[in-house]
Design an enzyme around this catalytic site. Structure first.
Site, mmCIF file in Angstrom:
data_model
loop_
_atom_site.group_PDB
_atom_site.id
_atom_site.type_symbol
_atom_site.label_atom_id
_atom_site.label_comp_id
_atom_site.label_asym_id
_atom_site.label_seq_id
_atom_site.Cartn_x
_atom_site.Cartn_y
_atom_site.Cartn_z
ATOM 1 N N ASP A 154 0.923 -1.434 -0.063
ATOM 2 C CA ASP A 154 0.045 0.037 0.038
ATOM 3 C C ASP A 154 0.947 1.116 -0.101
ATOM 4 O O ASP A 154 0.433 2.291 0.725
ATOM 5 C CB ASP A 154 -0.845 -0.058 1.050
ATOM 6 C CG ASP A 154 -1.707 1.263 1.279
ATOM 7 O OD1 ASP A 154 -2.377 1.406 0.221
ATOM 8 O OD2 ASP A 154 -2.540 1.714 2.158
ATOM 9 N N TYR A 155 2.045 1.292 -0.597
ATOM 10 C CA TYR A 155 2.583 2.265 -0.749
ATOM 11 C C TYR A 155 1.930 3.459 -1.649
ATOM 12 O O TYR A 155 1.325 3.203 -2.793
ATOM 13 C CB TYR A 155 4.068 2.087 -1.553
ATOM 14 C CG TYR A 155 5.160 1.762 -0.590
ATOM 15 C CD1 TYR A 155 5.837 2.380 0.168
ATOM 16 C CD2 TYR A 155 5.432 0.429 -0.606
ATOM 17 C CE1 TYR A 155 6.803 2.307 1.139
ATOM 18 C CE2 TYR A 155 6.492 -0.029 0.282
ATOM 19 C CZ TYR A 155 7.093 0.813 1.012
ATOM 20 O OH TYR A 155 7.966 0.165 1.861
ATOM 21 N N GLU A 156 1.723 4.906 -1.292
ATOM 22 C CA GLU A 156 1.078 5.707 -2.174
ATOM 23 C C GLU A 156 1.865 6.987 -2.628
ATOM 24 O O GLU A 156 1.286 7.754 -3.279
ATOM 25 C CB GLU A 156 -0.186 6.089 -1.076
ATOM 26 C CG GLU A 156 -0.967 4.816 -0.790
ATOM 27 C CD GLU A 156 -2.279 5.253 0.201
ATOM 28 O OE1 GLU A 156 -2.370 6.588 0.562
ATOM 29 O OE2 GLU A 156 -2.785 4.345 0.799
ATOM 30 N N HIS A 157 3.139 7.058 -2.085
ATOM 31 C CA HIS A 157 3.981 8.049 -2.622
ATOM 32 C C HIS A 157 5.245 7.476 -2.820
ATOM 33 O O HIS A 157 5.829 6.537 -2.170
ATOM 34 C CB HIS A 157 4.087 9.138 -1.283
ATOM 35 C CG HIS A 157 2.839 9.426 -0.982
ATOM 36 N ND1 HIS A 157 1.920 10.438 -1.391
ATOM 37 C CD2 HIS A 157 1.896 9.192 0.048
ATOM 38 C CE1 HIS A 157 0.863 10.711 -0.765
ATOM 39 N NE2 HIS A 157 1.054 9.926 0.375
#
Length: 310
Positions: A154-157
């Site tokens: 769930d990396y978002e950046h």
């Protein structure tokens, strides 16, 4: 002269029965998988607080493990992961206990998340080889300590290009599966140009090692209608072709979006189930659901477990 009997394929009642049987067959092909993120908000919440329907496959997803230091001002560690979920109430013994008491429960954990304190969490490897080596070592240690079954991304950046992200995460998942450290893996993208570039690069090269796509449909606008939701679902089925796309809603009132349970989420989910397209439901998050008595968790699991077509 008596009339010849009507051929069954010209009989409206027969055709209706065929259509009903087709719907029942499609509905039976839908999954009974329910997933719930837990632990991100240190809300003194335990696994036992969350209702678990005995007829669904239930995945808890501990949130989050992050490759950052645990200092007052966290910084990237190049794949050396630390635990940032509520480790006082979601301990290794709690994982073992909930799995022993509920045979339909598995426990995974998620990597990354949106932020730590006031700052974003960035995917920031120093190099592909060093990040993968460090991640395999540190995550294997956490997985074995907690007796975990799977992993969610769930990396978002990002401070890395899509190809680097794909290689790091793809090699990590492949190694953990080949070593039989995990039995399933998922990714959690949402509709954002940068996010999609990274996850689609990963999917194109390593989709075969990804079991579920926890697509964050609640990142769409809060005015989303049922028909729009179904259109978004078909678009993501096309993007992640061949993947198991889970539908989702959020109980986080501070950042709620997408099609809410109050405005048709369960109607849309029921339609997908009738079409045999419902690969499962996940909710963000148990921490936020505590205040409403886990109402939507109960409704989601009842829908998944039911054989009804309405």
């Amino acid at each position: 002269m008596p009339h010849a009997p009507m051929a069954p394929w010209n009989n409206p009642s027969f055709l209706f029965l065929l259509a009903l049987l087709s719907l029942m067959s499609s509905a039976s092909q839908s999954s009974r998988l329910f997933r719930e993120y837990i632990g991100a908000e240190s809300n003194c919440l335990s696994f036992l607080d969350v209702p678990i329907h005995p007829s669904v496959d239930f995945h808890f997803i501990l949130s989050f493990a992050v490759d950052y230091t645990t200092s007052k001002h966290p910084t990237p560690t190049n794949g050396d992961f630390n635990i940032f979920w509520d480790d006082d109430n979601l301990t290794p013994s709690h994982v073992t206990s909930i799995k022993q008491s509920h045979g339909n429960v598995k426990v995974a954990f998620s990597l990354g998340g949106d932020s730590l304190g006031p700052g974003y969490v960035y995917f920031h490897p120093f190099s592909i080889d060093s990040w993968v080596a460090n991640a395999v070592t540190s995550l294997s240690r956490i997985i074995k300590r907690y007796n975990l079954d799977g992993i969610d991304i769930d990396y978002e950046h990002f401070m890395a290009d899509p190809d680097t992200f794909a290689e790091c995460i793809g090699r990590l998942l492949t190694t953990l599966k080949n070593n039989r450290v995990i039995s399933f893996a998922s990714i959690a993208p949402f509709e954002d140009d940068e996010v999609q570039r990274h996850y689609l690069a990963l999917w194109r090269k390593y989709g075969s090692v990804i079991d579920y796509v926890n697509f964050q449909f609640y990142a769409y606008d809060a005015s989303t209608t049922v028909s729009q939701f179904l259109g978004y679902f078909e678009m993501q089925r096309s993007n992640y072709n061949g993947g198991k796309i889970l539908v989702s809603c959020t109980t986080d009132r501070s950042s709620s979006g997408g099609l809410s349970p109050e405005h048709g989420f369960f109607n849309a989910s029921r339609m997908l189930k009738m079409q045999g397209k419902l690969d499962g439901i996940f909710i963000w998050s148990a921490d936020d659901s505590k205040s409403n008595g886990f109402l939507y968790e109960k409704q989601s699991q009842d829908l998944l477990a039911s054989d009804r077509l309405y």
